[in-house]
Design a protein around this motif. Structure first.
Motif, mmCIF file in Angstrom:
data_model
loop_
_atom_site.group_PDB
_atom_site.id
_atom_site.type_symbol
_atom_site.label_atom_id
_atom_site.label_comp_id
_atom_site.label_asym_id
_atom_site.label_seq_id
_atom_site.Cartn_x
_atom_site.Cartn_y
_atom_site.Cartn_z
ATOM 1 N N ARG A 77 46.815 57.746 67.687
ATOM 2 C CA ARG A 77 47.750 57.576 67.051
ATOM 3 C C ARG A 77 48.714 58.255 66.971
ATOM 4 O O ARG A 77 50.035 58.203 67.172
ATOM 5 C CB ARG A 77 47.456 56.547 65.693
ATOM 6 C CG ARG A 77 48.597 56.033 64.825
ATOM 7 C CD ARG A 77 49.239 54.859 65.315
ATOM 8 N NE ARG A 77 50.216 54.375 64.529
ATOM 9 C CZ ARG A 77 49.816 53.482 63.814
ATOM 10 N NH1 ARG A 77 48.652 52.737 63.668
ATOM 11 N NH2 ARG A 77 50.963 52.797 62.969
ATOM 12 N N ALA A 102 48.140 57.941 60.109
ATOM 13 C CA ALA A 102 47.449 58.988 61.107
ATOM 14 C C ALA A 102 46.786 59.996 60.534
ATOM 15 O O ALA A 102 45.651 60.050 60.758
ATOM 16 C CB ALA A 102 48.284 58.760 62.368
ATOM 17 N N LEU A 126 44.884 51.544 61.611
ATOM 18 C CA LEU A 126 45.432 52.408 62.870
ATOM 19 C C LEU A 126 45.682 51.436 63.903
ATOM 20 O O LEU A 126 46.595 51.837 64.492
ATOM 21 C CB LEU A 126 44.188 53.381 63.132
ATOM 22 C CG LEU A 126 44.102 54.468 62.207
ATOM 23 C CD1 LEU A 126 42.945 55.486 62.563
ATOM 24 C CD2 LEU A 126 45.329 55.297 61.940
ATOM 25 N N THR A 165 54.078 51.724 62.876
ATOM 26 C CA THR A 165 54.492 53.064 62.151
ATOM 27 C C THR A 165 55.706 52.870 61.152
ATOM 28 O O THR A 165 56.792 52.416 61.659
ATOM 29 C CB THR A 165 55.014 54.113 63.307
ATOM 30 O OG1 THR A 165 53.585 54.149 64.144
ATOM 31 C CG2 THR A 165 55.150 55.467 62.744
#
Length: 227
Positions: A56, A66, A115, A120
């Motif tokens: 990641r 991450a 994850l 993000t």
């Protein structure tokens, strides 16, 4: 032609370190009461979480999510290495160790799910430079105007056949007369008389100009008035 396999010191070191860490995690899980295949599943879970967090970081750039799960998996791996080095009595493991090993599957499942499925955050993304703007289209060339009609072409041809008149050469402008003060003329007569008395010859223009310290045009005008 396939390239021959060459030994890589970094790869060999990574394999050795991974095998040792795998064994330490297995021994720690077995000491905490996880026997059989469950003891072997613990090191696989820790290593997979570590790889998922690192992937990641490599694919989406640095982010707090991450980095958090990468540090959790790294602490679990390092803790197993330290615990199996004689710092803990694995024959009688503490209750906190049993609690951590028992709760690890749920923690690893949560980290792997976050994850794999969490986007993000915008604040954690690495800014991507904008793509260069497309060049502006070149302006289209305007068509040249149509050629002149036949009568205009004939008139131009007749004008080209007309003999050119001779160009008059301009005459040079007359040189303006240099005005000489009367006092300077009287002084020049005295200088000329003195020169003739000493040498017996009339003074020339260059000598007169040098004695008076005047420019050449004024010296010529003074010499003309001395005649």
């Amino acid at each position: 032609m396939r390239p021959a396999l060459r030994p890589d010191a970094v790869l060999v070191q990574a394999v050795i370190a991974g095998a040792l860490s795998f064994a330490h995690l297995h021994d720690l899980a077995a000491a905490a009461g996880q026997s059989g295949w469950k003891a072997w599943a613990y090191p696989i879970s820790v290593d997979l979480l570590l790889v998922a967090a690192w992937r990641r970081l490599r694919s989406d750039g640095p982010s707090r999510l991450a980095w958090c799960w990468f540090l959790v998996a790294l602490v679990a791996s390092l803790g197993a290495n330290v615990a199996t080095a004689g710092f803990l009595d694995l024959a009688n493991p503490p209750a906190l160790l049993r609690l951590g090993v028992a709760g690890w599957p749920a923690l690893a499942f949560l980290g792997g799910t976050l994850l794999a499925h969490s986007p993000t955050p915008a604040g954690d993304r690495v800014p991507v430079p904008p793509a260069p703007a497309a060049p502006a289209p070149a302006p289209e060339e305007q068509p040249e105007p149509a050629s002149s009609s036949a009568p205009e072409r004939e008139a131009l041809s007749a004008a080209d056949d007309t003999p050119a008149l001779p160009v008059a050469t301009p005459e040079p402008a007359p040189t303006p007369a240099v005005s000489v003060p009367a006092a300077l003329v009287d002084h020049a007569r005295k200088v000329a008389a003195d020169h003739e008395a000493r040498t017996g010859d009339r003074i020339d223009v260059d000598t007169l100009r040098a004695r008076l310290g005047v420019p050449a045009p004024m010296a010529d005008a003074i010499a003309a008035q001395l005649d």
